[in-house]
Design a protein around this motif. Sequence first.
Motif, PDB file in Angstrom:
ATOM      1  N   TYR A   7       0.822  -1.206   0.000  1.00  0.00           N
ATOM      2  CA  TYR A   7       0.000   0.000   0.000  1.00  0.00           C
ATOM      3  C   TYR A   7       0.864   1.268   0.000  1.00  0.00           C
ATOM      4  O   TYR A   7       0.604   2.216  -0.745  1.00  0.00           O
ATOM      5  CB  TYR A   7      -0.965  -0.005   1.190  1.00  0.00           C
ATOM      6  CG  TYR A   7      -1.934   1.148   1.159  1.00  0.00           C
ATOM      7  CD1 TYR A   7      -2.862   1.280   0.125  1.00  0.00           C
ATOM      8  CD2 TYR A   7      -1.903   2.116   2.140  1.00  0.00           C
ATOM      9  CE1 TYR A   7      -3.735   2.352   0.087  1.00  0.00           C
ATOM     10  CE2 TYR A   7      -2.779   3.189   2.117  1.00  0.00           C
ATOM     11  CZ  TYR A   7      -3.693   3.305   1.086  1.00  0.00           C
ATOM     12  OH  TYR A   7      -4.549   4.362   1.053  1.00  0.00           O
ATOM     13  N   ARG A  11       1.087   4.155  -2.930  1.00  0.00           N
ATOM     14  CA  ARG A  11       0.785   5.552  -2.598  1.00  0.00           C
ATOM     15  C   ARG A  11       1.970   6.475  -2.926  1.00  0.00           C
ATOM     16  O   ARG A  11       1.782   7.566  -3.475  1.00  0.00           O
ATOM     17  CB  ARG A  11       0.416   5.651  -1.124  1.00  0.00           C
ATOM     18  CG  ARG A  11      -0.150   6.989  -0.773  1.00  0.00           C
ATOM     19  CD  ARG A  11      -0.928   6.959   0.488  1.00  0.00           C
ATOM     20  NE  ARG A  11      -1.335   8.311   0.817  1.00  0.00           N
ATOM     21  CZ  ARG A  11      -1.702   8.702   2.004  1.00  0.00           C
ATOM     22  NH1 ARG A  11      -1.770   7.840   2.994  1.00  0.00           N
ATOM     23  NH2 ARG A  11      -2.050   9.956   2.215  1.00  0.00           N
ATOM     24  N   HIS A  14       2.100   6.735  -6.804  1.00  0.00           N
ATOM     25  CA  HIS A  14       0.980   7.483  -7.367  1.00  0.00           C
ATOM     26  C   HIS A  14       1.015   8.973  -6.983  1.00  0.00           C
ATOM     27  O   HIS A  14       0.818   9.833  -7.836  1.00  0.00           O
ATOM     28  CB  HIS A  14      -0.341   6.854  -6.912  1.00  0.00           C
ATOM     29  CG  HIS A  14      -1.547   7.595  -7.356  1.00  0.00           C
ATOM     30  ND1 HIS A  14      -1.968   7.614  -8.666  1.00  0.00           N
ATOM     31  CD2 HIS A  14      -2.421   8.371  -6.670  1.00  0.00           C
ATOM     32  CE1 HIS A  14      -3.051   8.376  -8.762  1.00  0.00           C
ATOM     33  NE2 HIS A  14      -3.350   8.838  -7.570  1.00  0.00           N
ATOM     34  N   GLU A  15       1.266   9.262  -5.711  1.00  0.00           N
ATOM     35  CA  GLU A  15       1.152  10.647  -5.240  1.00  0.00           C
ATOM     36  C   GLU A  15       2.460  11.438  -5.309  1.00  0.00           C
ATOM     37  O   GLU A  15       2.427  12.665  -5.439  1.00  0.00           O
ATOM     38  CB  GLU A  15       0.600  10.670  -3.817  1.00  0.00           C
ATOM     39  CG  GLU A  15      -0.844  10.153  -3.740  1.00  0.00           C
ATOM     40  CD  GLU A  15      -1.431  10.231  -2.353  1.00  0.00           C
ATOM     41  OE1 GLU A  15      -1.163  11.229  -1.639  1.00  0.00           O
ATOM     42  OE2 GLU A  15      -2.155   9.299  -1.980  1.00  0.00           O
ATOM     43  N   ASP A 109      -0.402   5.921   6.610  1.00  0.00           N
ATOM     44  CA  ASP A 109      -0.649   7.362   6.547  1.00  0.00           C
ATOM     45  C   ASP A 109       0.450   8.141   7.275  1.00  0.00           C
ATOM     46  O   ASP A 109       0.931   9.159   6.778  1.00  0.00           O
ATOM     47  CB  ASP A 109      -2.011   7.706   7.152  1.00  0.00           C
ATOM     48  CG  ASP A 109      -3.170   7.234   6.302  1.00  0.00           C
ATOM     49  OD1 ASP A 109      -2.990   7.029   5.077  1.00  0.00           O
ATOM     50  OD2 ASP A 109      -4.269   7.052   6.855  1.00  0.00           O
ATOM     51  N   PHE A 112       3.741   7.910   5.208  1.00  0.00           N
ATOM     52  CA  PHE A 112       3.599   8.697   3.988  1.00  0.00           C
ATOM     53  C   PHE A 112       3.684  10.194   4.289  1.00  0.00           C
ATOM     54  O   PHE A 112       4.423  10.930   3.630  1.00  0.00           O
ATOM     55  CB  PHE A 112       2.276   8.375   3.286  1.00  0.00           C
ATOM     56  CG  PHE A 112       2.066   9.198   2.056  1.00  0.00           C
ATOM     57  CD1 PHE A 112       2.647   8.828   0.851  1.00  0.00           C
ATOM     58  CD2 PHE A 112       1.309  10.359   2.096  1.00  0.00           C
ATOM     59  CE1 PHE A 112       2.477   9.596  -0.283  1.00  0.00           C
ATOM     60  CE2 PHE A 112       1.135  11.142   0.973  1.00  0.00           C
ATOM     61  CZ  PHE A 112       1.716  10.764  -0.224  1.00  0.00           C
TER      62      PHE A 112
END
Length: 123
Positions: A7, A11, A14-15, A109, A112
């Motif tokens: 995950y 992330r 992608h981000e 989260d 990240f």
Amino acid sequence: MESFREYLALRLKHELDSELDILQRSDDSMLESDLMTNTFHIILIDDDLGNDRWGNEIIDKIIIMTDETPEAARVPKIYYSAGTSIDELKSKIKHHGNIPCVTFESLVDSVFERIKSRYFNQS
């Protein structure tokens, strides 16, 4: 840990268009070598290492060695657990200062956001 890895990698790609490389250890046998020969962006410390006196000593050793190693001293650390409350985590490592503590559910989260704010939001 595999779901966390997948995950977070998705992330980051992608981000932030960034790749993920995780070095995972289950003991401290390579700790000094790892700290001297690798560049880390974040250090994750799992409370599952601390289920007994030996485990708590390993957690303390990780924190002390990262603080005392010039290459790693400024690298952010996150202490996490899948089954221990945040208050208990904070209590276990309060003697090391203000290390962020999170649940496993919020680990992706937290990691990240920490990576993004430290390495991608620089002006």
